[in-house]
Design an enzyme around this catalytic site. Sequence first.
Site, PDB file in Angstrom:
ATOM      1  N   LYS A  31       0.849  -1.205   0.000  1.00  0.00           N
ATOM      2  CA  LYS A  31       0.000   0.000   0.000  1.00  0.00           C
ATOM      3  C   LYS A  31       0.881   1.249   0.000  1.00  0.00           C
ATOM      4  O   LYS A  31       1.909   1.289   0.685  1.00  0.00           O
ATOM      5  CB  LYS A  31      -0.894  -0.021   1.245  1.00  0.00           C
ATOM      6  N   SER A  60      -9.682   1.875   3.071  1.00  0.00           N
ATOM      7  CA  SER A  60      -8.847   2.634   2.174  1.00  0.00           C
ATOM      8  C   SER A  60      -7.814   1.810   1.412  1.00  0.00           C
ATOM      9  O   SER A  60      -7.299   2.280   0.410  1.00  0.00           O
ATOM     10  CB  SER A  60      -8.100   3.709   2.968  1.00  0.00           C
ATOM     11  N   SER A 113      -9.709  -0.455   7.244  1.00  0.00           N
ATOM     12  CA  SER A 113      -9.167  -0.327   5.890  1.00  0.00           C
ATOM     13  C   SER A 113      -8.505  -1.569   5.310  1.00  0.00           C
ATOM     14  O   SER A 113      -8.158  -1.575   4.127  1.00  0.00           O
ATOM     15  CB  SER A 113      -8.168   0.817   5.838  1.00  0.00           C
TER      16      SER A 113
HETATM   17  N1  GLN Z   1     -12.986   4.209   6.661  1.00  0.00           N
HETATM   18  C1  GLN Z   1     -12.319   4.636   7.842  1.00  0.00           C
HETATM   19  C2  GLN Z   1     -11.908   6.079   7.700  1.00  0.00           C
HETATM   20  O1  GLN Z   1     -12.224   6.638   6.709  1.00  0.00           O
HETATM   21  C3  GLN Z   1     -11.128   3.764   8.118  1.00  0.00           C
HETATM   22  C4  GLN Z   1      -9.938   4.108   7.330  1.00  0.00           C
HETATM   23  C5  GLN Z   1      -8.751   3.274   7.692  1.00  0.00           C
HETATM   24  O2  GLN Z   1      -8.880   2.239   8.327  1.00  0.00           O
HETATM   25  N2  GLN Z   1      -7.590   3.769   7.309  1.00  0.00           N
HETATM   26  O3  GLN Z   1     -11.289   6.654   8.542  1.00  0.00           O
END
Ligand code: GLN
Length: 486
Positions: free
Chosen positions: A81, A156, A180
């Site tokens: 990532k 994400s 994410s």
């Molecule tokens: N969807 C969550 C957010 O927008 C989690 C994102 C993540 O785990 N990096 O913060």
Amino acid sequence: MSDDLLFESALSLRERVVSKQISASELTGLFLDRIAKTDATYRAFLLVDRDSALAQARAIDGAIVRGDDVGPLAGVPVAIKDQIVTRGLRTTCASRMLEGFVPPYDATVVDRLRRAGAIIIGKTNQDEFAMGSSTENSAYGPTRNPWDPNRVPGGSSGGSAVAVALRQVPLALGTDTGGSIRQPASLCGVVGLKPTYGRVSRFGAVAFASSLDQIGPFANTVPDTAAIMNVIAGHDPNDSTCVPAAVPDYLSGLDGGIAGIKVGVPREYFVPGMTAGVESAIQAGIDRLRAAGAELVEISLPHTDYCVATYYIIATAEASSNLARYDGVRYGYRAKEPKDLYDMYSRSRDEGFGSEVKRRIMLGTYVLSSGYYDAYYRKAQQVRTLIRQDFDAAFQKVDVIACPVSPVTAFKLGEMVEDPLQMYLMDILTISCNLAGLPGISVPCGFSDNLPVGLQLLAKPLGETVLLRTARAHEMAYPDSARRAG
Ligand code: GLN
């Protein structure tokens, strides 16, 4: 060379490489070809490092010919990532802010993968600075779902989930602050593990919310997940939050079954808004655990309703502090021809960050500001303790908790981006795990309208062994685990 190799597990590919049935160079070439054929449509990658991947593979082949010891992931391509820094390899966090940034060092996890013989093949797309649940917040365009390219892959870490689902790579790394890894794994039909807070070093993971962030793997099978955990887990003096506890061999005992294990099913996790298709796939997953010998126990996690609000205060507060470093001075984007210092700061940040990142910074700055700190930030910290205590009480009674990952399957691109609150509510089932510091995994458990559904399993801190064993028992009982995306 047969394309069937693309569908083999990382463990079996590694066996083929060390037993010289196929060279690491040929194998890497196969995966690079697969990326070249599929990525124009799905856009899982922000960067494919073809030449260096082939050079790494040749080095592994040389070591095998010489009879040197090669590592447990020898010759296995891995995607990283873009939130995780890679030496000499552009790392942008999918932000304009870091458009040309080339890190001078490898994250600890990347360094460990290289030492284990893995081939670092490229960097995957994500929501900007890991803020989002759909990968649509990337400054470089969205990634598409491997089961339906008109839909999102989740986020994400959407690029890493898609790369594994499409067999562009056997393994990938993501980060998980509030879901994410697990949510895109669920929406793409792969395995995704968020380890216990502190189990895997975060040295070199660009910080979003430091009390929640964890690095973890994506794979197509549970044994592959265990194999990469064996490589990346463990103490790191460069990360003061990394726990010094010894790392068990996650592969040993993996097939031991779950007879007598107590699995808790939290009644608050069957939320309004969950689709009937998701609910029946989850029920089928839970039934498989029972059939494999687990004892099901109904449990309650009474503070579940407060998770989203608590998370979006703590995560944004920490983000506003962590992202203060992007000021246009030391590195990253700097506005052209500023009038003065203030203009340079404000335009650099205005032009460098996307709208979701700005929204988070403003929210976080607000909840930390004097006069509001006690009402929001301190209150959120107190509620976080209550949420953790819910889990402490539950784990007095059960070994593992089973629940859904996401109330819905992959939604259409563009369907939710204009409604941030709706998008935040999607995280309702994944963020408690981060708030409580637990390990959590998403494993494929069914389909609803031809879109995958993931079953979430949670365990107590450092409970990865029982978590993986339970996930493996489910995988062995799940008939559709070999269904192919793309
Ligand atoms: N969807 C969550 C957010 O927008 C989690 C994102 C993540 O785990 N990096 O913060």
